[in-house]
Design a protein around this motif. Structure first.
Motif, PDB file in Angstrom:
ATOM      1  N   GLY A 269     -47.277  31.436  19.450  1.00  0.00           N
ATOM      2  CA  GLY A 269     -46.954  30.091  18.999  1.00  0.00           C
ATOM      3  C   GLY A 269     -45.701  30.028  18.160  1.00  0.00           C
ATOM      4  O   GLY A 269     -44.900  29.090  18.260  1.00  0.00           O
ATOM      5  N   SER A 270     -45.483  31.033  17.313  1.00  0.00           N
ATOM      6  CA  SER A 270     -44.308  31.018  16.454  1.00  0.00           C
ATOM      7  C   SER A 270     -43.021  31.270  17.211  1.00  0.00           C
ATOM      8  O   SER A 270     -41.931  31.055  16.690  1.00  0.00           O
ATOM      9  CB  SER A 270     -44.458  32.086  15.363  1.00  0.00           C
ATOM     10  OG  SER A 270     -44.608  33.366  15.934  1.00  0.00           O
ATOM     11  N   THR A 271     -43.135  31.711  18.462  1.00  0.00           N
ATOM     12  CA  THR A 271     -41.929  31.987  19.226  1.00  0.00           C
ATOM     13  C   THR A 271     -41.138  30.738  19.561  1.00  0.00           C
ATOM     14  O   THR A 271     -39.967  30.787  19.900  1.00  0.00           O
ATOM     15  CB  THR A 271     -42.287  32.718  20.537  1.00  0.00           C
ATOM     16  OG1 THR A 271     -41.116  33.247  21.127  1.00  0.00           O
ATOM     17  CG2 THR A 271     -42.939  31.796  21.537  1.00  0.00           C
ATOM     18  N   ALA A 272     -41.785  29.563  19.470  1.00  0.00           N
ATOM     19  CA  ALA A 272     -41.099  28.311  19.777  1.00  0.00           C
ATOM     20  C   ALA A 272     -40.448  27.697  18.558  1.00  0.00           C
ATOM     21  O   ALA A 272     -39.962  26.577  18.609  1.00  0.00           O
ATOM     22  CB  ALA A 272     -42.086  27.317  20.396  1.00  0.00           C
ATOM     23  N   GLY A 273     -40.429  28.407  17.445  1.00  0.00           N
ATOM     24  CA  GLY A 273     -39.730  27.913  16.275  1.00  0.00           C
ATOM     25  C   GLY A 273     -40.632  27.445  15.159  1.00  0.00           C
ATOM     26  O   GLY A 273     -40.155  26.912  14.171  1.00  0.00           O
ATOM     27  N   GLY A 274     -41.938  27.630  15.291  1.00  0.00           N
ATOM     28  CA  GLY A 274     -42.846  27.122  14.286  1.00  0.00           C
ATOM     29  C   GLY A 274     -42.884  27.942  13.010  1.00  0.00           C
ATOM     30  O   GLY A 274     -43.216  27.431  11.959  1.00  0.00           O
ATOM     31  N   SER A 275     -42.576  29.220  13.070  1.00  0.00           N
ATOM     32  CA  SER A 275     -42.664  30.046  11.872  1.00  0.00           C
ATOM     33  C   SER A 275     -41.341  30.038  11.130  1.00  0.00           C
ATOM     34  O   SER A 275     -40.291  29.716  11.666  1.00  0.00           O
ATOM     35  CB  SER A 275     -43.022  31.489  12.243  1.00  0.00           C
ATOM     36  OG  SER A 275     -41.879  32.182  12.685  1.00  0.00           O
ATOM     37  N   GLY A 276     -41.393  30.413   9.842  1.00  0.00           N
ATOM     38  CA  GLY A 276     -40.180  30.420   9.038  1.00  0.00           C
ATOM     39  C   GLY A 276     -39.106  31.337   9.589  1.00  0.00           C
ATOM     40  O   GLY A 276     -37.912  31.055   9.472  1.00  0.00           O
ATOM     41  N   LEU A 277     -39.516  32.454  10.188  1.00  0.00           N
ATOM     42  CA  LEU A 277     -38.543  33.388  10.729  1.00  0.00           C
ATOM     43  C   LEU A 277     -37.678  32.758  11.802  1.00  0.00           C
ATOM     44  O   LEU A 277     -36.499  33.105  11.945  1.00  0.00           O
ATOM     45  CB  LEU A 277     -39.268  34.607  11.323  1.00  0.00           C
ATOM     46  CG  LEU A 277     -39.825  35.624  10.338  1.00  0.00           C
ATOM     47  CD1 LEU A 277     -40.697  36.628  11.064  1.00  0.00           C
ATOM     48  CD2 LEU A 277     -38.690  36.331   9.610  1.00  0.00           C
ATOM     49  N   PHE A 278     -38.228  31.822  12.566  1.00  0.00           N
ATOM     50  CA  PHE A 278     -37.514  31.266  13.701  1.00  0.00           C
ATOM     51  C   PHE A 278     -36.962  29.859  13.448  1.00  0.00           C
ATOM     52  O   PHE A 278     -36.622  29.164  14.394  1.00  0.00           O
ATOM     53  CB  PHE A 278     -38.432  31.225  14.930  1.00  0.00           C
ATOM     54  CG  PHE A 278     -38.623  32.576  15.572  1.00  0.00           C
ATOM     55  CD1 PHE A 278     -37.543  33.372  15.889  1.00  0.00           C
ATOM     56  CD2 PHE A 278     -39.891  33.038  15.866  1.00  0.00           C
ATOM     57  CE1 PHE A 278     -37.712  34.605  16.488  1.00  0.00           C
ATOM     58  CE2 PHE A 278     -40.082  34.276  16.478  1.00  0.00           C
ATOM     59  CZ  PHE A 278     -38.979  35.064  16.785  1.00  0.00           C
ATOM     60  N   ARG A 279     -36.894  29.442  12.220  1.00  0.00           N
ATOM     61  CA  ARG A 279     -36.310  28.135  11.943  1.00  0.00           C
ATOM     62  C   ARG A 279     -34.789  28.262  11.958  1.00  0.00           C
ATOM     63  O   ARG A 279     -34.175  28.867  11.071  1.00  0.00           O
ATOM     64  CB  ARG A 279     -36.822  27.600  10.613  1.00  0.00           C
ATOM     65  CG  ARG A 279     -38.260  27.096  10.717  1.00  0.00           C
ATOM     66  CD  ARG A 279     -38.892  26.821   9.402  1.00  0.00           C
ATOM     67  NE  ARG A 279     -38.173  25.811   8.631  1.00  0.00           N
ATOM     68  CZ  ARG A 279     -38.548  25.419   7.423  1.00  0.00           C
ATOM     69  NH1 ARG A 279     -39.629  25.958   6.861  1.00  0.00           N
ATOM     70  NH2 ARG A 279     -37.859  24.496   6.778  1.00  0.00           N
TER      71      ARG A 279
END
Length: 414
Positions: A269-279
């Motif tokens: 899920g975080s791969t689509a930009g949801g996590s802080g790393l990917f913002r």
């Protein structure tokens, strides 16, 4: 936002205004002074630090606050405490919340991303009434009891046994699980156990286990990083009511597959930009702060991250639409897991290109050497949720319909 107003389906603009008002009153806005920090621990950026019990408590406290305000289960069924709104409302709320400094929900990732949806799809009505709202409000935290020391990725070979008590119809569980994330602060375990001597893949059953029940022992596994997010769990004659069974007796393989797809979706899920790393806005701000935005190699590395996130976001939207339509996640969710590891590798390459030697030695500069543990941890993400090799095998056989290689092992592995 009250549940009653949610059922009247407010406009997206009204919903966003209510969300803004709530979060503004409950949390401070993100401090621009710390916009270049990528983790709660300002000394390092890491993938496997693990959550302490104190961090889990903060996550639970915040989730309860959000739930009581009507934003804790925006897309969930109203009969179980949800608001019953479309996914676009969930995305709108997340966009609002990201502008504020709120506790990380990462300690609840397994609970909300895997245990809850599996229970929602396969649980008895009694179990749903008892646990769904409690899980979503974080009154109860769930973990996954699948892996075992002797089974590895071959879940069909688990040896933990659940024997039925002929007098009560309930179950008695004995065995050992390992690599259980968050077991040390969890209340409920999603267990896969052997319930018969029947044919492989048709002799397993899934259950919900009270982690505080007599006979349950949790032992932390200390990592080389100093954290202890993973645990061993020992089950010695643990009593499990039959109403806590998920799916049919000896039908646990399908439950396990669905859970693994939820897991891969949650991990991905975080791969689509949801996590802080990917913002991306934070990455851009960090590169500007480092004075590295004009370097062609850095710009090219950033472009690879941007392209990967954009593609993953579109793929994720399609998967969420399918789940919202009532289908369980399919093998295509393995693509989300692969996208995550690919995007993490791209981000690692960007960080290494931008920092150069400053990644390897602590010069005291902010957000430089702190990335070292992240870069070293990226390869480990290829193992979580099923290795990348397993994901490619699933996609090849179950999505593309390709034949197995001649002489390949006949066992169906997860």
């Amino acid at each position: 936002m009250s549940v009653d107003s949610a059922r009247r389906a407010p406009s997206l603009e009204e919903f966003r205004a209510e969300a803004e008002s709530f979060v503004e009153s409950a949390a401070p806005r993100a401090d621009g002074e710390h916009r270049f920090d990528f983790s709660e621990d300002e000394d390092r950026v890491t993938l496997f630090r693990g959550a302490t019990e104190a961090e889990a408590k903060r996550a639970c406290d915040w989730q309860r606050t959000v739930f009581d305000a009507g934003f804790g289960w925006i897309t969930g069924p109203p009969e179980y405490g949800g608001s019953g709104l479309p996914a676009r409302y969930e995305r709108a709320y997340q966009e609002v919340e990201r502008r504020y400094s709120v506790p990380s929900r990462s300690p609840l990732g397994v609970s909300l991303g895997m245990v809850l949806p599996t229970l929602q799809h396969y649980g008895t009505e009694a179990a749903k009434q008892r646990w769904l709202r409690a899980l979503r409000r974080a009154d109860v935290v769930g973990c996954q009891l699948f892996s075992e020391p002797g089974a590895g990725s071959d879940l069909a070979s688990v040896s933990t046994k659940a024997d039925r008590d002929p007098a009560t119809g309930d179950w008695v569980v004995t065995g050992q699980k390992v690599w259980t994330s968050g077991a040390h602060y969890s209340d409920l375990g999603l267990l896969l156990a052997r319930t018969s001597d029947g044919e492989r893949h048709r002799n397993l059953t899934a259950f919900l286990v009270d982690m505080h029940a007599p006979g349950v022992e949790v032992r932390p596994l200390r990592q080389m990083t100093g954290g202890a997010d993973f645990n061993e769990v020992f089950l010695d004659g643990v009593h499990v009511p039959d109403e806590n069974r998920l799916g049919e007796v000896d039908g646990g393989w399908q439950v396990a597959l669905a859970t693994l797809m939820y897991e891969r979706g949650a991990i991905g899920g975080s791969t689509a930009g949801g996590s802080g790393l990917f913002r991306l806005e934070r990455i851009i701000a960090w590169l500007k702060d480092m004075g590295r935005t004009e370097d062609p190699a850095v710009r090219q590395a950033f472009a690879r991250v941007h392209i990967g996130l954009t593609a993953a976001k579109a793929m994720r939207a399609r998967a969420e639409a399918a789940v919202k339509a009532g289908t369980t996640p399919g093998p295509e969710m393995s693509l989300s897991k692969l996208a995550l590891t690919a995007n993490l590798a791209a981000l690692s390459d960007l960080v290494a290109t931008a920092l150069g030697p400053r990644l390897l030695a602590d010069t005291g500069e902010r957000s430089t050497f702190s990335w070292a543990e992240f870069v070293l941890g990226v390869p480990g993400m290829r193992l979580g949720g099923g290795t990348d090799e397993i994901q490619r095998d699933i996609i090849a056989h179950r999505v593309l319909g390709l034949p197995k290689e001649p002489g390949a092992h006949s066992k169906n592995r997860t």
